[in-house]
Scaffold this active site. Sequence first.
Site, mmCIF file in Angstrom:
data_model
loop_
_atom_site.group_PDB
_atom_site.id
_atom_site.type_symbol
_atom_site.label_atom_id
_atom_site.label_comp_id
_atom_site.label_asym_id
_atom_site.label_seq_id
_atom_site.Cartn_x
_atom_site.Cartn_y
_atom_site.Cartn_z
ATOM 1 N N LYS A 101 0.664 -1.208 0.036
ATOM 2 C CA LYS A 101 -0.100 0.087 -0.075
ATOM 3 C C LYS A 101 0.711 1.263 -0.010
ATOM 4 C CE LYS A 101 -4.161 -2.338 1.550
ATOM 5 N NZ LYS A 101 -3.671 -3.636 1.250
ATOM 6 N N LYS B 283 -8.310 1.577 4.946
ATOM 7 C CA LYS B 283 -7.945 0.254 4.893
ATOM 8 C C LYS B 283 -6.727 -0.166 5.685
ATOM 9 C CE LYS B 283 -6.062 0.932 0.432
ATOM 10 N NZ LYS B 283 -6.209 0.525 -1.059
ATOM 11 N N ARG C 150 -6.041 -5.284 -12.257
ATOM 12 C CA ARG C 150 -4.792 -5.933 -11.927
ATOM 13 C C ARG C 150 -3.810 -5.649 -13.147
ATOM 14 N NH1 ARG C 150 -2.744 -9.098 -8.278
ATOM 15 N NH2 ARG C 150 -3.407 -7.555 -6.915
ATOM 16 N N ARG D 130 -11.463 -6.558 -11.678
ATOM 17 C CA ARG D 130 -12.303 -7.200 -10.822
ATOM 18 C C ARG D 130 -13.256 -6.264 -10.477
ATOM 19 N NH1 ARG D 130 -6.878 -7.858 -7.797
ATOM 20 N NH2 ARG D 130 -6.832 -5.588 -8.411
ATOM 21 N N ARG E 31 -15.579 -3.428 -3.016
ATOM 22 C CA ARG E 31 -14.320 -4.161 -3.251
ATOM 23 C C ARG E 31 -14.572 -4.986 -4.456
ATOM 24 N NH1 ARG E 31 -14.093 -7.105 2.203
ATOM 25 N NH2 ARG E 31 -16.196 -7.781 1.492
ATOM 26 N N ASP F 90 -2.382 -2.303 -9.068
ATOM 27 C CA ASP F 90 -3.884 -2.298 -9.021
ATOM 28 C C ASP F 90 -4.183 -0.784 -9.281
ATOM 29 O OD1 ASP F 90 -3.983 -4.664 -8.048
ATOM 30 O OD2 ASP F 90 -4.446 -4.315 -5.950
ATOM 31 N N GLU G 116 -2.412 0.317 -5.484
ATOM 32 C CA GLU G 116 -1.502 -0.627 -4.653
ATOM 33 C C GLU G 116 -0.456 -1.031 -5.718
ATOM 34 O OE1 GLU G 116 -3.223 -3.690 -2.446
ATOM 35 O OE2 GLU G 116 -4.879 -2.188 -1.632
ATOM 36 N N ASN H 197 1.375 -4.778 -5.732
ATOM 37 C CA ASN H 197 1.682 -6.122 -5.398
ATOM 38 C C ASN H 197 2.814 -6.607 -5.622
ATOM 39 O OD1 ASN H 197 -1.367 -6.887 -4.106
ATOM 40 N ND2 ASN H 197 -1.622 -5.264 -5.903
#
Length: 318
Positions: free
Chosen positions: A126, A161, A211, A226, A234, A274, A282, A284
């Site tokens: 994050k 979050k 993604r 997504r 979410r 993301d 984000e 990852n």
Amino acid sequence: MNYSLGVVMDPIAQINFKKDTTLALLQAAQDCGFQLFYFEQSHLYLENGRATGRGCPMQVFDDENRWFSLDESREMPLGDLDVILMRVDPPFDNEYVYSTYILEAAEREGATVVNKPQALRDCNEKIFATSFPQCCPPVLVSRDMAKLREFHRTHQDVIYKPLDGMGGAGIFHCKPDGANLGAILEMLTDHGRQQIMAQRYIPEIKDGDKRILVVNGEAIPYCLARIPEAGETRGNLAAGGRGEARPLTDRDRWIVEQVAPTLKEKGLLFVGLDVIGDYLTEINVTSPTCVREIDAAYNTDIGARLMSGITHLLAQKR
């Protein structure tokens, strides 16, 4: 030339055959001639400063009833492996950190570790995104309740979050009325004892949390959007979102261009960005997913691209 590849992962018997990215990467490695060895975190140790593990020679199969076989385990110096994939899912806890220390020792002893252990420790998924403010929505990382409340007063529609979650766990959408804001902040910050992230809500989440996979600094030209269930904020597949593969937009490619040089500099060979709407949310680095879904839609063979990059690095070392 044949190479050896060790994978450190969660228990392989428990993965989802149809969706698991690690299995897709292992299948690609085996197709490229790598000899595979299987480890879980508990199989790694340091003995007199030397990185060692109890590894099982492994084969993988494209068969949902039998996707792997393991031979008898044996003790082996991790530095003797040509490459090690670190593919353990978060949470990023102390055990994960200790594993990166062991893998860093293996790196010193000759193994190439993907992704680089130091970068795994340094790049919180994050917070790392905030290194590229030109790509991000307004964001605050703090445990100060007053600052977190002020962020809501300024931006009205806010996502809060934890910094160590995955799969959409612990994410709260606080709307302009501020309902339950106090309770949300008390819970997430543990009454001001731990840092969290506040991020301006991005309404384009309804069109999907994209993604984008980056291999050796280059974007795969398609992403997986997504899309949240009705009434959800979410998009994570683990939270019930559905995946829809799409080509990258010009803005997506621009974001990758901003981030990619830093990824390469830090030894982050396989990364998932993301992106919601026009914004990076984000980065990852621990165990990026969505390879199978993108491959199925566009025949991209992402695992083969990663193995090609790894083989190139190994050839350079020799």
